[in-house]
Design an enzyme around this catalytic site. Structure first.
Site, PDB file in Angstrom:
ATOM      1  N   SER A 221       0.881  -1.153   0.110  1.00 42.27           N
ATOM      2  CA  SER A 221       0.008   0.139   0.082  1.00 42.27           C
ATOM      3  C   SER A 221       1.121   1.090  -0.145  1.00 42.27           C
ATOM      4  O   SER A 221       1.562   1.496  -0.779  1.00 42.27           O
ATOM      5  CB  SER A 221      -0.905  -0.227   1.195  1.00 42.27           C
ATOM      6  OG  SER A 221      -1.885   0.882   1.217  1.00 42.27           O
ATOM      7  N   ASP A 316      -9.801  -4.317  -4.789  1.00 46.45           N
ATOM      8  CA  ASP A 316      -9.250  -3.042  -4.193  1.00 46.45           C
ATOM      9  C   ASP A 316      -9.384  -1.841  -4.743  1.00 46.45           C
ATOM     10  O   ASP A 316      -9.143  -1.627  -5.805  1.00 46.45           O
ATOM     11  CB  ASP A 316      -7.673  -3.444  -3.926  1.00 46.45           C
ATOM     12  CG  ASP A 316      -6.646  -2.345  -3.496  1.00 46.45           C
ATOM     13  OD1 ASP A 316      -7.336  -1.566  -2.883  1.00 46.45           O
ATOM     14  OD2 ASP A 316      -5.624  -2.724  -3.291  1.00 46.45           O
ATOM     15  N   HIS A 346      -7.803  -5.173  -0.414  1.00 47.68           N
ATOM     16  CA  HIS A 346      -6.663  -4.631  -0.081  1.00 47.68           C
ATOM     17  C   HIS A 346      -6.266  -5.077   1.209  1.00 47.68           C
ATOM     18  O   HIS A 346      -6.766  -5.523   2.230  1.00 47.68           O
ATOM     19  CB  HIS A 346      -6.973  -2.965   0.085  1.00 47.68           C
ATOM     20  CG  HIS A 346      -5.848  -2.176   0.222  1.00 47.68           C
ATOM     21  ND1 HIS A 346      -5.110  -1.611  -0.831  1.00 47.68           N
ATOM     22  CD2 HIS A 346      -5.241  -1.455   1.344  1.00 47.68           C
ATOM     23  CE1 HIS A 346      -4.195  -0.938  -0.445  1.00 47.68           C
ATOM     24  NE2 HIS A 346      -4.402  -0.838   0.960  1.00 47.68           N
TER      25      HIS A 346
END
Length: 379
Positions: A221, A316, A346
């Site tokens: 991320s 995601d 995610h």
């Protein structure tokens, strides 16, 4: 325009099968290889627009039921700075607990995990160091890892399941960095923390017992964005890197961050509220910073970078950030490979207890890092 070639193979990497994943990789001819066991895709690993709607839905899949417990209904954009800090501290305490390992996964018993600190100009950072237990004394490859959390959340411990496994099985020393977070420490401070730790570890490679010629960066991320930025910086300033692993990375932190189809398609996902993404950007980008300077996707030149493995999740909001970055890498001639897991959300590599795709993804990451950090000797 990059030429495309589509190969419908059951398994591109025979030693490490990927169940239910779409794959996008550079071919020797500069083309693209796509694999999607679930159905038809276009040249970029997306659902074929000519396929029936039902087939496209099947390709995308549904989020595993267990991820419902992670659904976050808070209005992040309405929070004050103090409320964000309090939420982070509470979430990090819960996520680092032993009970949470039902969700976050148990660390590999063949790895030893230690916390230490490193003194850098004007600050002291905590490092979470993973080493293999049963490896004879020798220099180990180095993997510098960065957790996710949108620059406002997260802690190094959330990646213990993945990092300890890589340390034990690669084998390697995996150092996860507790970089500073907004709102107290906006960008580019988290990136500077990552770069300074990387440089210090390599400069003192003998003291850490690592091989300065076998170094990789990895992040999930927002941490994936840090890893990508370090790879971009290292091509000029060093240290030399062998590989970069970007896990569902955010690669566009500009005003266009949300202008991607995956944002609208996955706005109701259970693990990453779009409101938290927007808040993370607002708190981490000060008015004096050009957000393009911390957005790898907007860089004019992404040539000459170490080989990249980019792992994304079809459910995601930032899935297109990773996909587009792989396209950019291919356009500039950098070796890159994309694997997209249809039934993954995610942060799924931090929640292996809930998302089955985490295990095959971990196998792919391990194989990629072994190939680039520990290549087999030529006969």
């Amino acid at each position: 325009m990059t030429s495309l070639s589509i190969h419908r193979e059951r398994n591109i990497c025979p030693r490490h099968p990927v169940a239910g994943a779409e794959m996008l990789a550079a071919t020797p001819a500069g083309g693209v290889v796509v694999e999607s066991p679930a159905g038809r895709t276009d040249g970029w690993g997306r659902a074929d627009a000519s396929a029936p709607a039902r087939d496209r839905d099947d390709m995308k899949g549904r989020a595993p039921l267990g991820t419902r417990i992670l659904r976050d209904a808070r209005d992040w954009e309405a929070m004050t700075d103090d409320q964000v800090i309090a939420a982070r501290e509470k979430t990090n305490r819960a996520g680092s607990s032993r009970v949470a390992r039902i969700v976050t996964g148990r660390p590999d018993r063949r790895a030893r995990i230690e916390e230490t600190t490193i003194d850098l100009p004007g600050r002291r950072l905590t490092l979470r160091v993973h080493r293999p237990k049963d490896v004879a004394a020798r220099k180990l490859p180095l993997i510098v890892s960065f957790h996710g959390g949108g620059f406002i959340m997260g802690t190094a411990a959330q990646n213990d399941w993945l990092n300890s496994h890589l340390a034990a099985r690669c084998p390697a020393m995996v150092v996860s960095v507790e970089y500073r977070l907004a709102p107290q420490h906006p960008l580019p401070r988290p990136v500077e923390d990552g770069n300074d730790v990387l440089v210090r570890l390599v400069d003192d490679a003998a003291g850490w017992g690592v091989d300065p010629a076998a170094v990789a960066v990895m992040g999930e991320s927002a941490g994936g964005m840090i890893a990508a930025l370090l790879a971009l910086r290292a091509r000029k300033d060093g240290p030399p890197l062998r590989a970069q692993v970007l896990l569902y990375p955010t690669t566009d932190w500009t005003e266009t961050m949300a202008d991607y189809p995956s944002m609208a398609a996955n706005a109701d996902n259970p693990t990453l509220p779009v409101s938290r993404l927007r808040l993370g950007r607002r708190l981490s980008v000060p008015p004096t910073l050009d957000p393009r300077s911390v957005s790898p996707l907007t860089f004019d030149d992404v040539a000459g970078l170490p080989p990249a493995l980019v792992v994304t999740a079809a459910l995601d909001p930032v899935a297109d950030h990773g996909r587009r970055y792989v396209e950019r890498l291919h356009e500039d001639g950098t070796e890159a490979r994309l694997i997209c897991y249809p039934r993954a959300t995610h942060s799924f590599l931090s929640t292996p207890g809930l998302v089955p795709a985490a295990r095959p993804a971990r196998r792919e990451i391990l194989a990629f890092l072994r190939d680039h950090l520990c290549p087999a000797p030529r006969r």
